[in-house]
Design a protein around this motif. Sequence first.
Motif, PDB file in Angstrom:
ATOM      1  N   ALA A 115       4.434 -16.366 -33.154  1.00 20.56           N
ATOM      2  CA  ALA A 115       5.465 -17.869 -33.811  1.00 20.56           C
ATOM      3  C   ALA A 115       4.117 -18.545 -35.153  1.00 20.56           C
ATOM      4  O   ALA A 115       2.943 -17.814 -35.315  1.00 20.56           O
ATOM      5  CB  ALA A 115       4.594 -19.385 -32.815  1.00 20.56           C
ATOM      6  N   GLY A 116       4.538 -18.950 -36.244  1.00 22.87           N
ATOM      7  CA  GLY A 116       4.210 -19.444 -36.974  1.00 22.87           C
ATOM      8  C   GLY A 116       4.022 -17.956 -38.296  1.00 22.87           C
ATOM      9  O   GLY A 116       3.477 -18.268 -39.516  1.00 22.87           O
ATOM     10  N   GLY A 117       4.687 -17.153 -38.316  1.00 18.94           N
ATOM     11  CA  GLY A 117       4.672 -16.543 -39.106  1.00 18.94           C
ATOM     12  C   GLY A 117       5.774 -16.501 -40.285  1.00 18.94           C
ATOM     13  O   GLY A 117       6.633 -17.224 -39.679  1.00 18.94           O
ATOM     14  N   SER A 118       6.769 -14.833 -40.834  1.00 21.65           N
ATOM     15  CA  SER A 118       7.296 -14.962 -41.530  1.00 21.65           C
ATOM     16  C   SER A 118       8.086 -14.123 -41.150  1.00 21.65           C
ATOM     17  O   SER A 118       7.806 -13.322 -41.402  1.00 21.65           O
ATOM     18  CB  SER A 118       7.427 -15.552 -42.911  1.00 21.65           C
ATOM     19  OG  SER A 118       6.845 -16.591 -43.085  1.00 21.65           O
ATOM     20  N   LEU A 119       9.892 -13.730 -41.647  1.00 22.30           N
ATOM     21  CA  LEU A 119      10.360 -12.428 -41.853  1.00 22.30           C
ATOM     22  C   LEU A 119      11.640 -12.833 -42.904  1.00 22.30           C
ATOM     23  O   LEU A 119      11.667 -14.346 -43.213  1.00 22.30           O
ATOM     24  CB  LEU A 119      11.099 -12.297 -40.270  1.00 22.30           C
ATOM     25  CG  LEU A 119      10.190 -11.654 -39.619  1.00 22.30           C
ATOM     26  CD1 LEU A 119      10.333 -11.545 -38.370  1.00 22.30           C
ATOM     27  CD2 LEU A 119       9.713 -10.482 -39.402  1.00 22.30           C
ATOM     28  N   ARG A 120      11.940 -12.070 -43.505  1.00 23.75           N
ATOM     29  CA  ARG A 120      13.185 -11.959 -44.583  1.00 23.75           C
ATOM     30  C   ARG A 120      14.103 -10.637 -44.300  1.00 23.75           C
ATOM     31  O   ARG A 120      13.920  -9.764 -44.275  1.00 23.75           O
ATOM     32  CB  ARG A 120      12.140 -11.756 -46.316  1.00 23.75           C
ATOM     33  CG  ARG A 120      13.596 -12.337 -47.116  1.00 23.75           C
ATOM     34  CD  ARG A 120      12.799 -11.547 -48.530  1.00 23.75           C
ATOM     35  NE  ARG A 120      13.864 -12.098 -49.606  1.00 23.75           N
ATOM     36  CZ  ARG A 120      13.908 -11.216 -51.120  1.00 23.75           C
ATOM     37  NH1 ARG A 120      13.438  -9.781 -50.362  1.00 23.75           N
ATOM     38  NH2 ARG A 120      14.385 -12.040 -51.695  1.00 23.75           N
ATOM     39  N   LEU A 121      15.233 -11.656 -44.033  1.00 26.74           N
ATOM     40  CA  LEU A 121      15.887 -10.669 -43.453  1.00 26.74           C
ATOM     41  C   LEU A 121      16.612 -10.246 -44.684  1.00 26.74           C
ATOM     42  O   LEU A 121      17.156 -11.898 -45.853  1.00 26.74           O
ATOM     43  CB  LEU A 121      17.391 -11.924 -43.016  1.00 26.74           C
ATOM     44  CG  LEU A 121      15.967 -12.098 -41.099  1.00 26.74           C
ATOM     45  CD1 LEU A 121      17.387 -12.233 -40.296  1.00 26.74           C
ATOM     46  CD2 LEU A 121      15.554 -10.644 -40.690  1.00 26.74           C
ATOM     47  N   SER A 122      17.425  -9.185 -45.429  1.00 30.82           N
ATOM     48  CA  SER A 122      18.820  -9.183 -46.189  1.00 30.82           C
ATOM     49  C   SER A 122      19.543  -8.592 -45.563  1.00 30.82           C
ATOM     50  O   SER A 122      19.842  -7.702 -44.133  1.00 30.82           O
ATOM     51  CB  SER A 122      18.028  -8.051 -46.630  1.00 30.82           C
ATOM     52  OG  SER A 122      16.464  -8.320 -47.602  1.00 30.82           O
ATOM     53  N   CYS A 123      20.979  -8.762 -45.752  1.00 34.31           N
ATOM     54  CA  CYS A 123      22.101  -8.597 -45.460  1.00 34.31           C
ATOM     55  C   CYS A 123      22.990  -7.679 -47.013  1.00 34.31           C
ATOM     56  O   CYS A 123      23.488  -8.827 -47.422  1.00 34.31           O
ATOM     57  CB  CYS A 123      23.090  -9.503 -44.903  1.00 34.31           C
ATOM     58  SG  CYS A 123      24.837  -9.074 -44.685  1.00 34.31           S
TER      59      CYS A 123
END
Length: 122
Positions: free
Chosen positions: A14-22
Amino acid sequence: QVQLVESGGGLVQAGGSLRLSCAASGRTFTNYPWAWFRQAPGKEREFVAAINWSGSSTRYFDSVKGRFTISRDNAKNTVYLQMNSLKPEDTGVYYCAAGPQLAVVPTAYPYWGQGTQVTVSS
């Protein structure tokens, strides 16, 4: 054959980040809106964010406003979802979708990826 392939999911605190790509292949979606949806276990698929063909207009689900950012790169036929300040309730399978009109309902999008799992631990 048209394919939409998501990547970037995973486990984050919690509090973290992710970057999704498609990334899309098999056809060009330059003139199509893109969207991201998510589905948690036992729940219906829900709208997360959408972006128009040029990137000049975006829409967000209220609970992700200010934390998530949708963007696109038409030269790469790719859409992104930057997710910051993640919460456990953001957990689910995230799907990208493309369709002829910008909308918040899944039925408006005929093209879908296979989904990528995002798990946010508390």
